[in-house]
Design a protein around this motif. Structure first.
Motif, short mmCIF file in Angstrom:
data_model
loop_
_atom_site.label_atom_id
_atom_site.label_comp_id
_atom_site.label_asym_id
_atom_site.label_seq_id
_atom_site.Cartn_x
_atom_site.Cartn_y
_atom_site.Cartn_z
N CYS A 37 -63.79 70.94 23.67
CA CYS A 37 -64.50 71.51 22.52
C CYS A 37 -63.55 72.47 21.79
O CYS A 37 -62.97 73.36 22.41
CB CYS A 37 -65.75 72.23 22.99
SG CYS A 37 -66.57 73.14 21.67
N CYS B 280 -65.42 76.32 21.86
CA CYS B 280 -65.55 77.14 23.07
C CYS B 280 -64.49 76.80 24.10
O CYS B 280 -64.32 77.53 25.08
CB CYS B 280 -66.95 76.98 23.68
SG CYS B 280 -67.27 75.35 24.39
N CYS C 227 -68.71 70.54 21.34
CA CYS C 227 -69.75 70.12 22.27
C CYS C 227 -71.11 70.36 21.63
O CYS C 227 -71.22 71.00 20.58
CB CYS C 227 -69.62 70.89 23.59
SG CYS C 227 -69.96 72.65 23.44
N CYS D 84 -72.09 74.06 20.94
CA CYS D 84 -71.45 74.66 19.78
C CYS D 84 -71.97 74.05 18.48
O CYS D 84 -72.06 74.74 17.47
CB CYS D 84 -69.93 74.50 19.88
SG CYS D 84 -69.22 75.52 21.19
ZN LIG Z 1 -68.30 74.09 22.74
#
Ligand SMILES: [Zn+2]
Length: 99
Positions: A9, A12, A78, A81
């Motif tokens: 991701c 994050c 992801c 997020c």
């Molecule tokens: Zn993420």
């Protein structure tokens, strides 16, 4: 080696499992300015015109200035997020006002 490469991701930094749903994004931030600040005179360097001028004159950190005028990233995030981004962009906090 077989199967898709594991993804990470971009927001994050967590790994995204090959079986997990992920979301591709492209984000472009273009510097724009509707009205020049008449009081500032561009001295703060925050006018877009001043930024472009600095860029032309060969600044010490062209990349940084360029990013202020045009910033572009693409990648994957992801699902957690994605929810965060969608919440942030789709529902900006409204100024308090009576209904
Ligand atoms: Zn993420």
């Amino acid at each position: 080696m077989s199967g898709p490469r594991p993804k990470t991701c971009d927001a994050c930094g967590r790994g995204i499992a090959p079986s997990a749903v992920y979301y591709r994004f492209t984000l472009v931030l273009e510097g724009e300015q509707d009205v020049l600040d008449p009081s500032g005179g561009g001295s703060a360097g925050e006018d877009l015109a001043a930024l472009l001028k600095q860029l032309e004159e060969g600044p010490e950190s062209p990349q940084e200035l360029e990013d202020q005028v045009h910033w572009e990233r693409s990648g994957v995030v992801c699902s957690a997020c994605r929810s965060m981004v969608v919440r942030t962009l789709a529902a900006p906090p409204e100024p308090a006002r009576p209904h």
